[in-house]
Design a protein around this motif. Structure first.
Motif, PDB file in Angstrom:
ATOM      1  N   ASP A  94       0.701   5.542  -1.785  1.00 50.88           N
ATOM      2  CA  ASP A  94       0.091   6.570  -2.641  1.00 50.88           C
ATOM      3  C   ASP A  94      -1.379   6.279  -2.946  1.00 50.88           C
ATOM      4  O   ASP A  94      -1.861   6.539  -4.064  1.00 50.88           O
ATOM      5  N   GLY A  95      -2.088   5.707  -1.988  1.00 45.62           N
ATOM      6  CA  GLY A  95      -3.496   5.423  -2.192  1.00 45.62           C
ATOM      7  C   GLY A  95      -3.774   4.188  -3.025  1.00 45.62           C
ATOM      8  O   GLY A  95      -4.938   3.903  -3.342  1.00 45.62           O
ATOM      9  N   LEU A  96      -2.738   3.431  -3.381  1.00 41.80           N
ATOM     10  CA  LEU A  96      -2.886   2.222  -4.191  1.00 41.80           C
ATOM     11  C   LEU A  96      -2.775   0.975  -3.319  1.00 41.80           C
ATOM     12  O   LEU A  96      -1.950   0.929  -2.398  1.00 41.80           O
ATOM     13  N   ASN A  97      -3.566  -0.032  -3.638  1.00 45.05           N
ATOM     14  CA  ASN A  97      -3.467  -1.357  -3.034  1.00 45.05           C
ATOM     15  C   ASN A  97      -2.988  -2.313  -4.113  1.00 45.05           C
ATOM     16  O   ASN A  97      -3.696  -2.541  -5.096  1.00 45.05           O
ATOM     17  N   ASP A 101     -11.129  -3.592  -4.038  1.00 42.36           N
ATOM     18  CA  ASP A 101     -10.224  -2.553  -3.531  1.00 42.36           C
ATOM     19  C   ASP A 101      -8.816  -2.653  -4.113  1.00 42.36           C
ATOM     20  O   ASP A 101      -7.990  -1.765  -3.886  1.00 42.36           O
ATOM     21  N   HIS A 145      -6.008  -2.331  -6.773  1.00 48.13           N
ATOM     22  CA  HIS A 145      -5.801  -1.506  -7.960  1.00 48.13           C
ATOM     23  C   HIS A 145      -4.860  -2.141  -8.975  1.00 48.13           C
ATOM     24  O   HIS A 145      -4.939  -1.836 -10.167  1.00 48.13           O
ATOM     25  N   ARG A 193       0.841  -1.194   0.000  1.00 44.74           N
ATOM     26  CA  ARG A 193       0.000   0.000   0.000  1.00 44.74           C
ATOM     27  C   ARG A 193       0.874   1.240   0.000  1.00 44.74           C
ATOM     28  O   ARG A 193       1.714   1.423   0.887  1.00 44.74           O
TER      29      ARG A 193
END
Length: 293
Positions: A68-71, A109, A111, A66
């Protein structure tokens, strides 16, 4: 493995299953002296001072990265309901999705899914069975596959077990338009040294990549099947039974271990048992692993 924080990045483990195999079958050539050299820093109940009595106990697991807002999911284990020629992986019913949910994540959720290579135990959860069809498990993700690896498994004469996984766990993703076929030096996010990028470590498979990640802190490496068990740090020269190109796999294993040794890099092996993450340390002419926990 507890969550590992490296700067602005977090890494969690998603466990699927454990298994074991006789060491003389999986890694012929291990000696009593090799085991004695490993014993001060790694030992468990299935090991023995006598190589003939040793088993290699391995985990099958994914990692969630996780930042920069990415999973971002690294490797996708065996998956459920998949027909496989190996009994330990055939028609599984594991709680992998529940383990993902325990991290606060649902399939929608995710990405990005990054597969270090396309062997059956790294792609299975790419798809799930729905009304008799294989559909992408992560509908909002881009799936990143090494082009070199993809082209190899596209061949009709590819090895049966992994070719089957290609058909039920890779091709449906491609058909859904969610796959990105990339070169083995691809930068997946931001830039080298500050993001996520790939490194070609082909040998175990024809397009195996190490996934590197760094964001405002320590450097993480996800080496896939470059090595499977701690004994390979003592004997990086030995050919693992599942290596496609044994000589090249051994070369890349030593090269990657040398690059990571004594640098502070946190390595997340695909098959080390919990606790699985740690640092590579030089140990004379070979290496040892210092687990984080």
């Amino acid at each position: 493995m507890r969550q590992v924080r490296l700067g602005a990045m977090r890494v969690d483990r998603v466990w699927e299953m454990d298994g074991s195999m006789p060491m003389p079958m999986a890694l012929p050539g291990v000696t009593a002296a090799d085991l004695a050299r490993m014993k001060p820093w790694h030992w468990s109940e299935e090991l023995s001072d006598d190589p003939a009595q040793c088993h290699m106990k391995l985990s099958v697991q994914s990692y969630v990265l996780r930042l920069d807002g990415l999973n971002i999911l690294v490797d996708a284990c065996n998956g459920n309901h998949k027909t496989r020629g190996m009994p330990f992986a055939n028609n599984l019913e594991t709680p992998w999705l529940e383990h993902l949910a325990a991290l606060g994540l649902q399939p929608g959720d995710i990405h990005m899914v990054m597969c270090t290579h396309l062997h059956a135990d790294h792609v299975g959860w790419n798809t799930r069975l729905e009304n008799g069809r294989w559909v992408p498990t992560f509908p909002n993700a881009r799936y990143v596959f090494s082009r070199k690896e993809y082209e190899h498994w596209s061949q009709d004469d590819a090895e049966e077990m992994h070719r089957g996984a290609f058909e039920d766990s890779v091709l449906p993703v491609v058909s859904a338009g969610l796959a990105d076929l990339v070169e083995t030096d691809h930068v997946a996010h931001r830039e080298i040294g500050d993001g996520i990028w790939l490194e070609d470590i082909s040998g175990h498979s024809p397009g195996l990549v190490a996934i590197h990640a760094q964001r405002g802190g320590g450097h993480a490496v996800f080496p896939g099947d470059c090595f499977h068990h701690p004994i390979q740090l003592v004997r990086p020269d030995l050919v693992f039974f599942a290596d496609e190109d044994g000589a090249e796999a051994s070369h890349q294993r030593r090269r990657l271990l040398s690059a990571c040794a004594d640098t502070g890099t946190v390595v997340f092996p695909a098959h080390f048992r919990d606790p699985c993450a740690g640092h590579v340390r030089g140990d004379g002419e070979v290496f040892r692993f210092e687990f984080l926990e």
